[in-house]
Design a protein around this motif. Structure first.
Motif, PDB file in Angstrom:
ATOM      1  N   ASP A   1       0.834  -1.189   0.000  1.00 11.74           N
ATOM      2  CA  ASP A   1       0.000   0.000   0.000  1.00 11.74           C
ATOM      3  C   ASP A   1       0.879   1.253   0.000  1.00 11.74           C
ATOM      4  O   ASP A   1       2.113   1.172   0.031  1.00 11.74           O
ATOM      5  N   GLN A   2       0.228   2.389  -0.014  1.00 11.27           N
ATOM      6  CA  GLN A   2       0.929   3.669  -0.065  1.00 11.27           C
ATOM      7  C   GLN A   2       0.182   4.688   0.785  1.00 11.27           C
ATOM      8  O   GLN A   2      -1.048   4.693   0.826  1.00 11.27           O
ATOM      9  N   THR A   3       0.918   5.544   1.485  1.00 10.87           N
ATOM     10  CA  THR A   3       0.284   6.584   2.304  1.00 10.87           C
ATOM     11  C   THR A   3       1.177   7.815   2.349  1.00 10.87           C
ATOM     12  O   THR A   3       2.367   7.749   2.019  1.00 10.87           O
ATOM     13  N   LYS A   4       0.606   8.940   2.765  1.00  6.32           N
ATOM     14  CA  LYS A   4       1.355  10.194   2.847  1.00  6.32           C
ATOM     15  C   LYS A   4       1.571  10.592   4.304  1.00  6.32           C
ATOM     16  O   LYS A   4       0.667  10.475   5.120  1.00  6.32           O
ATOM     17  N   PHE A   5       2.769  11.079   4.609  1.00  2.00           N
ATOM     18  CA  PHE A   5       3.035  11.658   5.919  1.00  2.00           C
ATOM     19  C   PHE A   5       2.478  13.081   5.950  1.00  2.00           C
ATOM     20  O   PHE A   5       2.624  13.837   4.984  1.00  2.00           O
ATOM     21  N   ILE A   6       1.832  13.431   7.059  1.00  2.00           N
ATOM     22  CA  ILE A   6       1.394  14.823   7.236  1.00  2.00           C
ATOM     23  C   ILE A   6       2.430  15.542   8.098  1.00  2.00           C
ATOM     24  O   ILE A   6       3.100  14.925   8.933  1.00  2.00           O
ATOM     25  N   GLY A   7       2.570  16.844   7.890  1.00  2.00           N
ATOM     26  CA  GLY A   7       3.623  17.604   8.551  1.00  2.00           C
ATOM     27  C   GLY A   7       3.535  17.638  10.061  1.00  2.00           C
ATOM     28  O   GLY A   7       2.450  17.678  10.644  1.00  2.00           O
ATOM     29  N   ALA A   8       4.695  17.643  10.704  1.00  2.00           N
ATOM     30  CA  ALA A   8       4.796  17.776  12.162  1.00  2.00           C
ATOM     31  C   ALA A   8       5.804  18.875  12.468  1.00  2.00           C
ATOM     32  O   ALA A   8       6.592  19.279  11.609  1.00  2.00           O
ATOM     33  N   ASP A   9       5.790  19.362  13.713  1.00  2.00           N
ATOM     34  CA  ASP A   9       6.687  20.432  14.149  1.00  2.00           C
ATOM     35  C   ASP A   9       6.629  21.613  13.178  1.00  2.00           C
ATOM     36  O   ASP A   9       5.580  22.149  12.927  1.00  2.00           O
ATOM     37  N   ARG A  10       7.736  22.015  12.587  1.00  2.00           N
ATOM     38  CA  ARG A  10       7.708  23.201  11.708  1.00  2.00           C
ATOM     39  C   ARG A  10       7.002  22.943  10.386  1.00  2.00           C
ATOM     40  O   ARG A  10       6.771  23.867   9.611  1.00  2.00           O
ATOM     41  N   ASN A  11       6.649  21.683  10.133  1.00  2.00           N
ATOM     42  CA  ASN A  11       5.892  21.347   8.917  1.00  2.00           C
ATOM     43  C   ASN A  11       4.394  21.206   9.181  1.00  2.00           C
ATOM     44  O   ASN A  11       3.654  20.773   8.296  1.00  2.00           O
ATOM     45  N   VAL A  12       3.965  21.533  10.391  1.00  2.00           N
ATOM     46  CA  VAL A  12       2.540  21.433  10.725  1.00  2.00           C
ATOM     47  C   VAL A  12       1.717  22.236   9.726  1.00  2.00           C
ATOM     48  O   VAL A  12       2.061  23.372   9.387  1.00  2.00           O
ATOM     49  N   GLY A  13       0.635  21.644   9.248  1.00  2.00           N
ATOM     50  CA  GLY A  13      -0.214  22.305   8.266  1.00  2.00           C
ATOM     51  C   GLY A  13       0.013  21.799   6.862  1.00  2.00           C
ATOM     52  O   GLY A  13      -0.832  21.963   5.989  1.00  2.00           O
ATOM     53  N   LYS A  14       1.171  21.144   6.644  1.00  2.00           N
ATOM     54  CA  LYS A  14       1.443  20.552   5.336  1.00  2.00           C
ATOM     55  C   LYS A  14       0.863  19.142   5.320  1.00  2.00           C
ATOM     56  O   LYS A  14       1.099  18.359   6.243  1.00  2.00           O
ATOM     57  N   ASP A  15       0.102  18.801   4.257  1.00  2.00           N
ATOM     58  CA  ASP A  15      -0.557  17.496   4.243  1.00  2.00           C
ATOM     59  C   ASP A  15       0.203  16.464   3.418  1.00  2.00           C
ATOM     60  O   ASP A  15      -0.296  15.374   3.178  1.00  2.00           O
ATOM     61  N   ASP A  16       1.415  16.788   2.982  1.00  2.00           N
ATOM     62  CA  ASP A  16       2.214  15.813   2.233  1.00  2.00           C
ATOM     63  C   ASP A  16       3.680  16.183   2.352  1.00  2.00           C
ATOM     64  O   ASP A  16       4.187  17.034   1.643  1.00  2.00           O
ATOM     65  N   VAL A  17       4.393  15.516   3.273  1.00  2.00           N
ATOM     66  CA  VAL A  17       5.830  15.764   3.439  1.00  2.00           C
ATOM     67  C   VAL A  17       6.638  14.512   3.105  1.00  2.00           C
ATOM     68  O   VAL A  17       7.815  14.416   3.426  1.00  2.00           O
ATOM     69  N   GLY A  18       5.987  13.570   2.444  1.00  2.00           N
ATOM     70  CA  GLY A  18       6.655  12.336   2.039  1.00  2.00           C
ATOM     71  C   GLY A  18       5.620  11.265   1.759  1.00  2.00           C
ATOM     72  O   GLY A  18       4.602  11.179   2.438  1.00  2.00           O
ATOM     73  N   THR A  19       5.858  10.467   0.731  1.00  2.00           N
ATOM     74  CA  THR A  19       4.945   9.385   0.364  1.00  2.00           C
ATOM     75  C   THR A  19       5.625   8.046   0.601  1.00  2.00           C
ATOM     76  O   THR A  19       6.727   7.806   0.095  1.00  2.00           O
ATOM     77  N   LEU A  20       4.969   7.185   1.365  1.00  2.00           N
ATOM     78  CA  LEU A  20       5.555   5.926   1.816  1.00  2.00           C
ATOM     79  C   LEU A  20       4.944   4.732   1.099  1.00  2.00           C
ATOM     80  O   LEU A  20       3.733   4.611   0.997  1.00  2.00           O
ATOM     81  N   ASP A  21       5.806   3.839   0.625  1.00  2.00           N
ATOM     82  CA  ASP A  21       5.380   2.529   0.131  1.00  2.00           C
ATOM     83  C   ASP A  21       5.651   1.510   1.235  1.00  2.00           C
ATOM     84  O   ASP A  21       6.758   1.468   1.791  1.00  2.00           O
ATOM     85  N   PHE A  22       4.648   0.702   1.553  1.00  2.00           N
ATOM     86  CA  PHE A  22       4.811  -0.257   2.639  1.00  2.00           C
ATOM     87  C   PHE A  22       3.972  -1.507   2.394  1.00  2.00           C
ATOM     88  O   PHE A  22       3.106  -1.542   1.522  1.00  2.00           O
ATOM     89  N   GLU A  23       4.247  -2.526   3.194  1.00  2.00           N
ATOM     90  CA  GLU A  23       3.476  -3.771   3.163  1.00  2.00           C
ATOM     91  C   GLU A  23       3.070  -4.078   4.603  1.00  2.00           C
ATOM     92  O   GLU A  23       3.875  -3.930   5.525  1.00  2.00           O
ATOM     93  N   LEU A  24       1.816  -4.475   4.798  1.00  2.00           N
ATOM     94  CA  LEU A  24       1.322  -4.689   6.165  1.00  2.00           C
ATOM     95  C   LEU A  24       0.355  -5.855   6.205  1.00  2.00           C
ATOM     96  O   LEU A  24      -0.458  -6.034   5.300  1.00  2.00           O
ATOM     97  N   GLU A  25       0.459  -6.640   7.273  1.00  2.00           N
ATOM     98  CA  GLU A  25      -0.463  -7.752   7.495  1.00  2.00           C
ATOM     99  C   GLU A  25      -0.680  -7.926   8.993  1.00  2.00           C
ATOM    100  O   GLU A  25       0.259  -7.857   9.791  1.00  2.00           O
ATOM    101  N   VAL A  26      -1.928  -8.121   9.390  1.00  2.00           N
ATOM    102  CA  VAL A  26      -2.295  -8.390  10.781  1.00  2.00           C
ATOM    103  C   VAL A  26      -3.072  -9.698  10.782  1.00  2.00           C
ATOM    104  O   VAL A  26      -4.083  -9.827  10.091  1.00  2.00           O
ATOM    105  N   LYS A  27      -2.606 -10.682  11.547  1.00  2.00           N
ATOM    106  CA  LYS A  27      -3.327 -11.961  11.564  1.00  2.00           C
ATOM    107  C   LYS A  27      -3.314 -12.561  12.966  1.00  2.00           C
ATOM    108  O   LYS A  27      -2.496 -12.186  13.816  1.00  2.00           O
ATOM    109  N   SER A  28      -4.231 -13.465  13.199  1.00  2.00           N
ATOM    110  CA  SER A  28      -4.280 -14.161  14.477  1.00  2.00           C
ATOM    111  C   SER A  28      -3.029 -15.004  14.653  1.00  2.00           C
ATOM    112  O   SER A  28      -2.520 -15.580  13.689  1.00  2.00           O
TER     113      SER A  28
END
Length: 364
Positions: A146-173
């Motif tokens: 999947d893919q998601t965007k980081f939202i700004g923190a600290d001096r980047n607060v208010g920015k809704d895209d400060v990096g785009t992440l590619d990742f893989e995730l699974e949650v199972k019993s």
């Protein structure tokens, strides 16, 4: 007296640093807490979580040289699970690092993974670039790339895209054996629309021109309508695909050219992608892709190819798409030719590039 004043200044600086550190720690814990009434129902049995951080691109520049030194921290339930390596002087970073942990839903209300994107500084405190949360419910008993965007923190607060992440995730019993019941590749939600079945009947032959390689990952979904399932036998299959080259590519850039590359999908998973070719309307690849599959465990009977234009600054643009029907290449190796049909801004165009390829499907 001068020494006392200097020491007082040092003490004040150190006190400010500690206050900032405490504020960040409090923020991390607060961000990770889930309000009881919002707790997702993921069942009461103990869970195992698998997370792979593949890479990140379009990172906000934090240093005076217009770059950053990015790394990612992984938190769950207020605890730091781990962090990635640091990558120096870049706005794109590849990690391919895995994180695994277990938890009991009966003993915590935490249902999200918190990721923090940081910039490493050699001579001062590291700076937080952004943050994002991954909701575990969306990856329950299914492994997704999947893919998601980081939202700004600290001096980047208010920015809704400060990096785009590619990742893989699974949650199972924890007691779940073997692979997940299904493997889904999530659609990138920026510019792509869901792929609908388009069948291109191949004809035949050759041609092409030169190339180079690409990073960002934008993933799409392939669906096969059950009533259209081709009969290719029940035996496990091996697929060999060679992308020779493509010509007459639609121009996507202001210079009247494109920077084309091709992504290969099967059964909702990205098998691979070609190198990219800069400033061209013709591209030679000569790249091979091989994979196996079992017709008894999937209804997929077509390879999905997506033609993309690479952009250095903005998001990459999808030029077109085409599907290769495996039945037409069963137990025979064919050199063939097909046309990409337009996608996104090219929707409605029935020829945005002509592909030369070689394909064979045979019993293992």
């Amino acid at each position: 007296k001068k020494e006392q004043e200097e020491q007082q200044k040092k003490d004040e600086i150190e006190k400010a640093k500690q206050a900032k550190k405490k504020q960040l720690e409090d923020m991390q814990l607060k961000q990770q807490q889930v309000v009881p009434e919002e707790v997702d129902d993921i069942g009461q049995d103990p869970k195992s979580v698998y997370l792979k951080l593949i890479g990140i691109f379009d990172i906000a520049a934090m240093d005076s040289n217009g770059k950053s030194d990015p790394y990612i921290k992984v938190f769950f339930d207020g605890n730091q699970i781990g962090k990635t390596k640091k990558v120096g002087n870049t706005l794109n970073a590849e990690y391919n690092e895995e994180f695994k942990f277990d938890f009991d839903p009966k003993t915590t209300n935490a249902r999200r993974i918190l990721l923090e994107l940081w910039d490493h500084d050699t001579f001062s405190d590291d700076d937080q670039i952004g943050k994002v949360e991954l909701r575990l419910k969306n990856y329950l008993n299914v492994k997704k790339t999947d893919q998601t965007k980081f939202i700004g923190a600290d001096r980047n607060v208010g920015k809704d895209d400060v990096g785009t992440l590619d990742f893989e995730l699974e949650v199972k019993s924890k007691d779940q054996k073997g692979p997940s019941p299904q493997v889904v590749v999530a659609e990138r939600k920026i510019k792509q629309k869901q792929i609908q079945q388009q069948v291109e009947e191949p004809s035949s032959s050759s041609t092409g021109q030169v190339a180079q390689r690409k990073t960002k990952q934008a993933i799409t979904t392939q669906q096969v309508v059950p009533e259209e399932i081709d009969d290719i036998g029940k035996e496990p299959k091996s697929v060999y695909l060679k992308l020779i080259g493509i010509f007459d590519i639609a121009a996507m850039d202001s210079n009247g050219k494109s920077d084309p590359y091709i992504k290969v999908f099967f059964d909702g998973k990205q098998i691979g992608k070609t190198k990219k070719v800069k400033n061209a309307l013709n591209a030679e690849y000569n790249e091979e892709f091989k994979f196996d599959f079992d017709p008894k465990t999937t209804n997929a009977r077509r390879i999905l190819l997506e033609l993309w234009d690479y952009d250095t600054i903005g998001d990459n643009d999808q030029i077109g798409k085409v599907e290769l029907r495996l039945k037409n290449y069963l137990n025979v190796k064919k050199t063939d030719q097909t046309k990409f049909i337009g996608a996104d801004q090219n929707v409605g165009k029935d020829d945005v590039g002509t592909l030369d390829f070689e394909l064979q499907v045979k019993n293992k």
